[in-house]
Design an enzyme around this catalytic site. Structure first.
Site, short mmCIF file in Angstrom:
data_model
loop_
_atom_site.label_atom_id
_atom_site.label_comp_id
_atom_site.label_asym_id
_atom_site.label_seq_id
_atom_site.Cartn_x
_atom_site.Cartn_y
_atom_site.Cartn_z
N GLY A 199 26.66 -29.33 -23.51
CA GLY A 199 25.21 -29.17 -23.46
C GLY A 199 24.80 -27.74 -23.23
O GLY A 199 25.55 -26.92 -22.69
N SER A 200 23.58 -27.41 -23.65
CA SER A 200 23.02 -26.09 -23.37
C SER A 200 22.66 -25.98 -21.89
O SER A 200 22.67 -26.97 -21.16
CB SER A 200 21.76 -25.87 -24.22
N GLY A 201 22.34 -24.78 -21.47
CA GLY A 201 21.92 -24.56 -20.09
C GLY A 201 22.96 -23.94 -19.20
O GLY A 201 22.72 -23.77 -18.00
N HIS A 202 24.12 -23.59 -19.77
CA HIS A 202 25.23 -23.08 -18.96
C HIS A 202 25.64 -21.66 -19.33
O HIS A 202 26.70 -21.20 -18.90
CB HIS A 202 26.45 -23.99 -19.10
N ASP A 236 30.86 -35.83 -23.96
CA ASP A 236 31.73 -34.88 -24.65
C ASP A 236 33.03 -35.54 -25.09
O ASP A 236 33.49 -35.33 -26.22
CB ASP A 236 32.03 -33.69 -23.73
N HIS A 253 25.22 -30.06 -13.65
CA HIS A 253 24.08 -30.75 -14.27
C HIS A 253 23.17 -31.35 -13.21
O HIS A 253 22.32 -32.17 -13.51
CB HIS A 253 24.57 -31.87 -15.19
#
Length: 361
Positions: free
Chosen positions: A54-57, A110, A223
């Site tokens: 996921g994005s955001g990392h 994932d 998360h």
């Protein structure tokens, strides 16, 4: 919510367009999909390495695509897994005839999509894919009993797996050898984090959870997953001491990995074990910003970590302090220790040139 964005809906596309604009000679997207990012530099006969999540990392995933590290990655929206089709597109683009290694975190979405992509690559494209699942967050689950699957989350430690495997692939090692290197890194890395605030997902518009001004969450996931304890923040030294002790006490475990065997065309179970750190061990130490922690505070954390390592007879061979795996705007930090030997240290020191990591010739 105050964010430096135009709109929650355009947050990720505009971030991705910015990455391509900043690195036009190194990176490109696949089949017009901004979420499928690969290196422009190809090396025939080299093992391809891919990751995603996921994005955001950032800089995780996207920032580590380049020479000496990853060849490609696919990402989803904030904290959402990319699709199997996106991962397959990356796989096809980075395959240079020597097979592809997937390295990804221990999260259900994932795992499902990467495993499906591996099967499709094998059956539809005749590309051999091997997989390594990283899961080193000691706070996320108890050590697995022998024969049981690993339930620990993959967090900042996966960054070390990328670097070691990437150096092995750049040196011309075979897919089996690159996988061995990646598994070795997984077996010797451990992480623990602490959060002072939650993060805010733009589409949600408010913090993922509430935490008091004088509280901290020990073992928070990247998360916003719950930690193992919420308590009053006392001091830097006490916090680092508790994290360091937990890293040492919970380092040893055995786990079972389920992986697709492209030769047999079936799922196979592989055993992996990890030993605890002890006096005389050598490590690379990472003090990682989870998103909104000043660098000045991170150096204070490293100071205490270095003191504890010295007192325990653990030798810090290399160190990193900064943002390497974040959770949007979460305030907090994580500590990762990678136990090294001469082989691992040589792979770590090998040249790397990516948007987020750069050294050597």
């Amino acid at each position: 919510m105050k964010k430096i964005i135009n709109a929650p809906e355009t947050f990720i596309p505009e971030m991705l367009e910015g990455i391509y604009a900043a690195h036009p000679d190194e990176l490109m997207c696949v089949e017009g999909d901004l979420h499928c990012l690969v290196s422009k530099r190809k090396h025939t006969g080299k093992v391809g390495i891919a990751t995603g999540g996921g994005s955001g990392h950032l800089p995780l995933f996207l920032g580590y695509v380049g020479e000496g590290m990853l060849d490609g990655c696919s990402i989803g929206d904030v904290f959402q897994s990319p699709s199997a089709e996106q991962m397959l597109a990356v796989t096809k683009e980075i395959d240079q005839g020597a097979g592809v290694l997937y390295i990804y975190g221990n999260y259900n979405g994932d795992i499902f999509n990467f495993d499906m992509a591996a099967e499709m690559a094998d059956m539809e494209e005749d590309i051999r894919v091997e997989s390594v699942v990283a899961g080193e967050d000691v706070a996320s689950a108890a050590p697995s009993a022998e024969g049981e699957p690993n339930r620990r989350r993959g967090v900042a430690g996966i960054f070390f797996v990328y670097k070691c495997a990437g150096a092995a692939a750049a040196a011309g090692l075979t897919l089996d050898e690159v996988k061995r290197v990646a598994l070795k890194a997984c077996a010797n890395v451990r992480t623990m984090g602490v959060a002072l605030t939650s993060c805010t997902v733009p589409r949600v518009g408010h913090p993922s959870f509430d935490i008091g001004e004088d509280e901290m969450e020990i073992g928070m996931g990247i998360h916003g997953e719950p930690g193992i304890d919420r308590r009053r923040f006392s001091s830097l030294d006490q916090t680092v001491d508790e994290m360091f002790d937990t890293l040492l006490e919970n380092g040893a475990y055995s786990r079972t990995l389920r992986q697709w065997d492209t030769v047999k065309g079936a799922w196979q179970e592989v055993q992996q074990s990890k030993t605890a750190l002890q006096n005389g061990d050598r490590v690379i130490a990472l003090v990682n910003n989870l998103g909104a922690t000043p660098l000045s505070e991170l150096y204070g954390v490293y100071n205490r970590l270095a003191q504890r390592c010295e007192a325990s007879g653990i030798i810090i061979e290399r160190n990193l302090i900064g943002s390497y795996c974040t959770s949007l705007d979460m305030a907090g930090f994580s500590i990762t220790l990678l136990k090294v030997d001469d082989e691992t240290l040589t792979l770590w020191d090998a040249p790397v040139h990516t948007p987020a990591l750069n050294w050597g010739n």
